[in-house]
Design an enzyme around this catalytic site. Structure first.
Site, short mmCIF file in Angstrom:
data_model
loop_
_atom_site.label_atom_id
_atom_site.label_comp_id
_atom_site.label_asym_id
_atom_site.label_seq_id
_atom_site.Cartn_x
_atom_site.Cartn_y
_atom_site.Cartn_z
CE LYS A 71 -4.02 -2.03 -0.05
NZ LYS A 71 -3.70 -3.43 -0.30
C1 LIG Z 1 -9.86 -2.88 -1.58
C2 LIG Z 1 -9.22 -3.58 -0.41
N1 LIG Z 1 -9.89 -3.66 0.75
C3 LIG Z 1 -9.37 -4.25 1.83
C4 LIG Z 1 -8.11 -4.81 1.79
C5 LIG Z 1 -7.58 -5.51 3.00
O1 LIG Z 1 -6.51 -4.82 3.55
P1 LIG Z 1 -5.63 -5.51 4.70
O2 LIG Z 1 -4.70 -6.46 4.05
O3 LIG Z 1 -4.94 -4.36 5.36
O4 LIG Z 1 -6.59 -6.18 5.62
C6 LIG Z 1 -7.37 -4.76 0.61
C7 LIG Z 1 -6.03 -5.35 0.55
O5 LIG Z 1 -5.40 -5.52 -0.43
C8 LIG Z 1 -7.94 -4.13 -0.53
O6 LIG Z 1 -7.27 -4.06 -1.69
#
Ligand SMILES: Cc1ncc(COP(=O)(O)O)c(C=O)c1O
Length: 389
Positions: free
Chosen positions: A187
Site C-alpha cells: 500500500k
Molecule cells: C480494496 C481492499 N480492501 C481491503 C483490503 C484488505 O486490507 P488488509 O490487508 O490491510 O486487511 C485490501 C487489501 O489488499 C484491498 O485491496
C-alpha cells in the site's frame, strides 16, 4: 560471452529507508514492543494528516472494516452492498456477522461502485454500503452520502487504496462516519500489516477502541507498564486487532513521507499516461475533475481490437521482459466461494467483468526511476508492434 540481463522491475517494492530501520530499532531498544506510545502518536499524526477527529490504529484494514460493521450494530440477515470489483476482505467481513454481502457492478469510467446498480440491489434488509476507492480514485462521496441518507443506509468507506486521496478538496477519511485504511506491504504507506479507522463520531470511536482489544476497559494496554495499573474490566467479548509499536514506528516515518511518495507516484502516473497515449492498444486510467487520485494502482486496459493477443499474454510478455505486474481484481462473483455460497454466476456484472478481462496493474512506487518507467512503456510499445492485428 557475457550477456547483459535487463534489470528486473518488480511489481512493487516498499520504500523502507534508514529512517524506518532506526525508528523500529528504537522501539526494540525501548523495552516496549507491543501497542503503546508509538501507536498513540501514529493515531494522532494520522488524524491530523487527514483532518479526522479520531484515528484508531488496528492490525489490518480487514480488522478495521470488521470493527466498523460491529460499531454500527450489523446483525444476522442484514444485507450490505459491496462492489464485486474489490478484494475479498471488503465482502468477507460482512459474513462474520452471518449477514449477506450483496454484490454491485462498477460504473464504467473510474470502476467505482455503480449507484444505478445499487438502486437495483436495495431491499428492505439493506443496512449499509461499502464504497471502495478503486486504485485510489475517490468515489463521488457527496452523491453516495446523499443517496445513503435518503435510504437510511450506513456508509463505511474501504479506503485501502485511498491514502492520500481527496474528493472536492477534502481527504478521504473525513467524509463518512467510518473509513478504513490499509498499511499492507504494497500500500501507499506501509507498516507491513496494519490499518487505521477514522471517524468524527466519539461514540463510534470509543466502541472501536474497546472492541479492538478484547473489549477491555480503556488503557488496559498499559497494564504491564510502569505508569499503568493491573486492574481492568472486560466489558464485551472483543477482538485482538491492536497495532504494535513496532508497526506504528514504521507507520510514523512512512506517514511523514506520504506527500513526497504521493508526488513521485503522481509523476510516474503522468509519465505512463504520456508515454502510452499514442498507443491504441492500451487505454490509460481516467481521472475525474475535483479529485486527488492516490495512485496506489496504475491500471491499463488492453484493447481487444488492437492486438492478436489477450491480456494474459501481455502479462506473460512483460514478465519475459523482466517486468512484474498484477491484476486488480478478479471480481468476487467469479470466485468459487461467492458462487457456491451466494449463488453468483459469471455474466452477472458486465462492467466489472469486461474490465477484469482487460486490466493490468503496472508497477508504480516511489523507488522507480524515470528510466524504469520508460522501460515499461517501451516494453508495452514493443509488445503492441509485435502483436498488432
Ligand atoms: C480494496 C481492499 N480492501 C481491503 C483490503 C484488505 O486490507 P488488509 O490487508 O490491510 O486487511 C485490501 C487489501 O489488499 C484491498 O485491496
Amino acid at each position: 560471452m557475457a550477456t547483459t540481463v535487463a534489470k528486473l522491475i518488480p511489481y512493487h517494492v516498499p520504500l523502507i529507508e534508514e529512517e524506518e530501520i532506526r525508528a523500529v530499532e528504537e522501539v526494540f531498544r525501548s523495552g516496549w514492543i507491543t501497542t503503546g506510545p508509538k501507536a498513540k502518536s501514529f493515531e494522532e499524526a494520522f488524524a491530523r494528516y487527514v483532518g479526522a477527529r479520531h484515528a484508531l490504529a488496528v492490525s489490518s484494514c480487514t480488522a478495521g472494516l470488521h470493527l466498523a460493521l460491529e460499531a454500527i450494530g450489523l446483525k444476522e440477515g442484514d444485507e450490505v452492498l459491496v462492489p464485486t470489483l474489490t478484494f475479498t476482505a471488503t465482502a468477507e467481513v460482512v459474513t462474520y456477522f452471518k449477514a449477506n454481502p450483496v454484490l454491485v457492478d462498477s460504473e464504467p469510467c473510474h470502476i467505482n461502485l455503480s449507484l444505478e446498480d445499487i438502486e437495483r440491489k436495495i431491499t428492505a434488509r439493506t443496512r449499509a454500503l461499502i464504497p471502495v476507492h478503486f486504485a485510489g480514485h475517490p468515489c463521488p462521496m457527496d452523491s453516495i452520502l446523499d443517496f445513503a441518507e435518503s435510504k437510511h443506509l450506513a456508509v463505511i468507506e474501504d479506503a485501502a487504496h485511498a491514502l492520500p486521496a481527496k474528493y472536492k478538496g477534502r481527504y478521504i477519511g473525513t467524509w463518512s462516519p467510518l473509513t478504513a485504511f490499509s498499511f499492507y506491504a504494497t500500500k501507499t504507506i506501509t507498516t507491513g500489516e496494519g490499518g487505521m479507522v477514522t471517524t468524527d463520531d466519539d461514540a463510534l470511536a470509543s466502541r472501536i477502541s474497546l472492541m479492538r482489544l478484547h473489549g477491555m476497559s480503556r488503557d488496559a494496554w498499559k497494564r504491564y507498564s510502569a505508569e499503568g495499573s493491573w486492574r481492568y474490566e472486560v466489558l464485551e467479548a472483543g477482538y485482538k486487532y491492536n497495532l504494535t509499536d513496532i508497526q506504528a514506528a514504521l507507520g510514523l516515518v512512512q506517514l511523514a513521507k506520504c506527500d513526497a511518495m504521493w508526488r513521485r507516484r503522481a509523476a510516474i502516473a503522468e509519465r505512463y499516461t504520456q508515454g502510452l497515449s499514442t498507443l491504441d492498444a492500451y487505454r490509460t486510467p481516467r481521472v475525474a475533475p475535483h479529485v486527488q487520485h492516490a495512485w496506489h494502482l496504475y491500471v491499463i486496459l488492453v484493447e481487444p481490437g488492437a492486438l492478436r493477443i489477450h491480456r494474459d499474454q501481455v502479462i506473460e510478455e512483460l514478465s519475459q521482459r523482466g517486468i512484474g505486474t498484477a491484476v486488480h481484481f478478479i471480481p468476487l462473483h467469479l470466485h468459487p466461494y461467492y458462487q457456491r455460497q451466494w449463488g453468483y454466476r459469471s455474466g452477472e456484472f458486465p462492467v466489472a467483468e469486461n474490465y477484469f478481462g482487460k486490466c493490468i496493474s503496472l508497477p508504480i512506487y516511489p523507488g522507480m526511476s524515470d528510466g524504469d518507467v520508460d522501460r515499461v512503456v517501451e516494453s508495452l510499445n514493443d509488445i503492441a508492434s509485435k502483436f498488432r492485428r
